[in-house]
Enzyme design. Structure first.
Site, PDB file in Angstrom:
ATOM      1  CE  LYS A 194      -3.746  -2.398   2.404  1.00 32.56           C
ATOM      2  NZ  LYS A 194      -4.557  -2.438   3.640  1.00 32.56           N
ATOM      3  NE  ARG A 233      -4.956 -12.663   5.099  1.00 30.23           N
ATOM      4  CZ  ARG A 233      -5.533 -11.477   5.144  1.00 30.23           C
ATOM      5  NH1 ARG A 233      -5.370 -10.622   4.162  1.00 30.23           N
ATOM      6  NH2 ARG A 233      -6.267 -11.123   6.164  1.00 30.23           N
ATOM      7  CB  THR A 271      -6.670  -6.935   9.264  1.00 29.75           C
ATOM      8  OG1 THR A 271      -6.890  -8.004   8.336  1.00 29.75           O
ATOM      9  CG2 THR A 271      -7.105  -5.626   8.633  1.00 29.75           C
ATOM     10  NE  ARG A 299      -1.612  -5.809   7.228  1.00 25.51           N
ATOM     11  CZ  ARG A 299      -2.616  -6.486   6.697  1.00 25.51           C
ATOM     12  NH1 ARG A 299      -3.133  -7.533   7.331  1.00 25.51           N
ATOM     13  NH2 ARG A 299      -3.118  -6.119   5.533  1.00 25.51           N
ATOM     14  CG  ASN A 344      -3.253  -2.660   7.022  1.00 27.44           C
ATOM     15  OD1 ASN A 344      -3.102  -2.231   5.882  1.00 27.44           O
ATOM     16  ND2 ASN A 344      -4.278  -3.423   7.365  1.00 27.44           N
ATOM     17  CG  HIS A 353      -4.866  -6.434  -0.178  1.00 24.22           C
ATOM     18  ND1 HIS A 353      -6.076  -6.554   0.463  1.00 24.22           N
ATOM     19  CD2 HIS A 353      -4.918  -7.264  -1.253  1.00 24.22           C
ATOM     20  CE1 HIS A 353      -6.832  -7.419  -0.210  1.00 24.22           C
ATOM     21  NE2 HIS A 353      -6.150  -7.857  -1.250  1.00 24.22           N
TER      22      HIS A 353
END
Length: 149
Positions: free
Chosen positions: A10, A86, A92, A103, A113, A116
């Site tokens: 991001k 993941r 998240t 993260r 964060n 994605h």
């Protein structure tokens, strides 16, 4: 075809210079980079990508955030890449992410964060089709036999 996932760094991750670190973590795990784009996202495209969240109160802010700067969109391939990806990314909410995850190591606020990642094979296929209509690069690393049985 091996399993593929969609990963997007991001705008905050790009601005903070985390692109190389993030790519390195996926490569070191043994996954293959099959597609990569460095793009400025248009509002309508961001809204389409996050269409499943359109009824959420944070939708408008999320779209504004994604279009605020360039992103790095990627296709990664490998055994169980969606689930493992993941785990590499972390929860998240960065406050719930373990140290050692992307993260957990680099994010503080849920609204910034860093990354994605597709949450299921089905969403990965949908996101890859949206972001990479031309498809993934067709190649296999010479290290394949050293990583997979």
């Amino acid at each position: 075809m091996a399993e593929q996932t969609f990963i997007m760094i991001k705008p905050d991750g790009v601005q903070r210079g985390l692109v190389g670190e993030i790519i390195s973590r996926f490569e070191k795990k043994g996954f293959y980079l099959k597609g990569l784009k460095f793009v400025n996202v248009e509002r309508a495209f961001a809204e389409k990508h996050y269409a499943d969240l359109s009824a959420k109160p944070f939708f408008s802010g999320l779209v504004d955030y994604i279009i605020s700067g360039p992103v790095v969109a990627m296709i990664w391939e490998g055994k169980n890449v969606v689930t493992t990806g993941r785990k590499i990314i972390g929860a998240t909410n960065p406050a719930q992410s373990e140290p050692g995850t992307i993260r957990g190591d680099f994010a503080i606020d849920i609204g910034r964060n860093v990354i994605h990642g597709s949450d299921a094979v089905e969403s990965a296929n949908k996101e890859i089709a949206l972001w990479f209509p031309e498809g993934a690069a067709n190649w296999e690393s010479s290290l394949h036999s050293w990583i997979y049985e």
